[in-house]
Design an enzyme around this catalytic site. Sequence first.
Site, mmCIF file in Angstrom:
data_model
loop_
_atom_site.group_PDB
_atom_site.id
_atom_site.type_symbol
_atom_site.label_atom_id
_atom_site.label_comp_id
_atom_site.label_asym_id
_atom_site.label_seq_id
_atom_site.Cartn_x
_atom_site.Cartn_y
_atom_site.Cartn_z
ATOM 1 N N GLU A 88 -5.461 -2.591 12.981
ATOM 2 C CA GLU A 88 -5.250 -3.553 11.487
ATOM 3 C C GLU A 88 -6.094 -4.855 11.796
ATOM 4 O O GLU A 88 -6.357 -5.431 10.493
ATOM 5 C CB GLU A 88 -3.523 -4.223 11.720
ATOM 6 C CG GLU A 88 -2.983 -3.079 11.438
ATOM 7 C CD GLU A 88 -2.905 -1.828 10.830
ATOM 8 O OE1 GLU A 88 -3.385 -1.854 9.280
ATOM 9 O OE2 GLU A 88 -2.494 -0.299 10.816
ATOM 10 N N GLU A 102 0.681 -0.998 -0.198
ATOM 11 C CA GLU A 102 0.080 0.114 0.230
ATOM 12 C C GLU A 102 0.981 1.112 0.030
ATOM 13 O O GLU A 102 2.123 1.213 0.850
ATOM 14 C CB GLU A 102 -1.046 -0.146 1.242
ATOM 15 C CG GLU A 102 -2.051 1.008 1.481
ATOM 16 C CD GLU A 102 -3.119 0.952 2.227
ATOM 17 O OE1 GLU A 102 -3.206 2.305 2.353
ATOM 18 O OE2 GLU A 102 -2.905 0.394 3.153
#
Length: 853
Positions: free
Chosen positions: A294, A122
């Site tokens: 997360e 990412e």
Amino acid sequence: MKDAAPQTIYLKDYTPFGFIVDSVALTFRLHPTATRVLSTIRFRPNPDATDNRFFLHGEQLTLISAKVDGTVVTTRPVAGGIEADVPNAPFTWEAEVEINPQANTALEGLYMSNGMYCTQCEAEGFRKITYYPDRPDVMSTFDVRIEADGDNTPVMLSNGNGAESGAGFANWTDPWPKPAYLFALVAGDLIAHEDSFTTMSGKPVKLAIWVRPGDEHKCAFGMEALKKSMTWDEEVYGREYDLDEFNIVAVDDFNMGAMENKGLNIFNSSCVLASPETATDGNFERIEAIIAHEYFHNWTGNRITCRDWFQLCLKEGLTVFRDAQFTADMRSEPVKRIDDVIALRARQFPEDQGPLSHPVRPESFQEINNFYTATVYEKGAEVIGMLKTLVGDEAYGKALDLYFDRHDGQACTIEDWIQVFEDSTGRDLSQFKLWYSQSGTPEVTVREDYEGDTFTLHLSQKSAPTPGQDQKAPQVIPVAVGLLNDNGDEVLPTQVLELTEKEQSFTFPGHATRPIPSVLRGFSAPVTLTHDIDNDRRAFLLAHDTDAFNRWEAGRDLARDSLLKAILQGDAPSAAYLDGLKALLRDDSLDPAYRALMLGQPSQSELAATLHKMGETPDPAAIHAASEALREAKAQSFADLLPALYAANQVEGPYRPDAGPAGQRSLANAALSLLTRLDGGETAAKQYDAADNMTLQLSALGALLDAGKGEDALSAFYDQWQYDRLVIDKWFSMQIMQTKPENVATTAQALTQHADFDWKNPNRFRAVMGVLAMHHAGFHFEDGAGYTLLADWLIKLDPVNPQTTARMCSAFQTWKRYDETRQGKIRTELERIAGQDGLSRDTTEMVTRILNA
């Protein structure tokens, strides 16, 4: 020669990719300098696409071969990747590329970290691994085979569930479609801390935290935090984990905090490894929150992802809001809220009010890595909180259920998110949606009237111009309000006023005496509040407000007023503030962590922003002097209280990182900081010698350094912890934090010459340069040495790690606040950075925006 000007990408230009990806199979033949990646990808034309050009992203790849349906195909290199001619029908693409993980110092794609193979994809790292449509709206299942030297690389991990494995290989299958940015691979000599979890439907899940040998003892807390997160997400949001295993890997070299790759979360080691001896209470809380964040991404980010990177706030704002809810439930809701607002004002407000200002959903970017910002994350979370406040808890829960049901497996937009709430509540949210498109921090002004038995609040809103947005429309601002009587009793419980126009009035009849309003309770909107009240009123609210946040805010306002009068007029610290704070500190019914927050005061950077808003030119030296004088006044005023406060909050028994004992240590250490000003460090020295945990040891070390008596302890600290990289990060930072302003740049410069200063490691670089930038009076010392030192190192780092360099440039974003001499020095350094040959796209964009302030 300078690179070509970066290309600007616009939200309005979005078009879907011309092909649908049905499956991806990857084989990695790992080698430190010559890894081969073989890809087999099944494509078919996308009937919704208008552009059927077959383009694959790819950077820093050596193409060995490419085939379509088994036949060698000729590829054409174009900007950012390759093109090829393909059939207008389903086909299979096969490619083999070679990459060099060891040379990848940018830490994007596949790279090496202390002998370990690791990925970070990412936002756009996958294109450095193989040719692929590297965009979040292209989702597919992945099958991965990893081949490596089994002796040196015994552990090989990827997304999903482990399949067949043996000597020198491991296969992984992820059955859930995902975009390439969620791909992950880790391989190396690792040890697992293992556990298990049973989901609410009775499904067993294997859990593991993978670490380098020697770190095994630092995993237990992270594992418990993971299990708490899994339970909480089931109980609060009804979200169950969907794979057979969940793996976390700790990596030393990592640009961010952590990454939510499906089934294989990769963490900066500082965000997962903890033991009482090496981690502070703050570290433990941060680890708990990041692990939750997360994990929560599994649904808000992975199962439902964003259509394009302009929608980044869709996954990040929602997930930050969810992890804040989690921390509030695990610890203290008022303390968490205050912590979040302190951080928002320190990081996001300056961003929103300066040259880097952008909407929560930007309209354009040149480098997406530059938009992983406090605006997208923290302000994005505030927008979710306002939406929940406006529709209510029950309606929010129903809307989220609809969101998960309607959009599971999709790449979505803010419009999809808003539509869910409109459909489930029947409410028109078109005006509320302005929070996603308008940048800047709205200012809400409050006036009061009382006539007969009717009390009236007159509210108005305005937003200052920001880059690219001169005119702002009124937004929907939820203003939580309560009313108190003269005795401090609540005569009107909290209710939410919806400010939707430029000016509105709200009446409250039936009050025989004039009530005292408590406005913007719980910080119900990310705005600045202008309410012309005197210090007597603030002292009353500090003593009596029934809203914990506003009670803290009243104390903060008293402290700010005292500091501003000291800076501008030379006034002595406010007796009303000190007396009110002392009474509050004596109240043992209040949470120790809350009282510790009350002992804090506005940051020096925050004071500079306030002075600038008042039309004054901030003097960093004067701000520092006033801040120190107020701390000294607290020490003297509370001299009879501090020893007892310190003693009463000593924690007996084995160390526990949970909220109760952590709050006690927080208050005790806040008292110690002031007590050191009275006893010259005698108590701090005793605490340092007796400390059996890092929270006590580090706070005592800081107090000793502040007293000018910490050199021996500092040396002993290094000798004790020189082989623990995370603790030595603290050692580097502490020396700059506790240094007098005139010596900050010199101290930081000396630390860059230390043998342990590994400037290519993001944690170590931030431990020195990041802390230098945060030391307001030191960084902005009149000689400009701090500016020059930071610029020197940013120039050095940019060719190696553009992402970290660009983010660190934000240290200069407030430069227009200061006097012409400082502005001139900063401009010189910014222009020196901008003038570097080969400056990265990341840093070019940031420096250009800052210079154009």
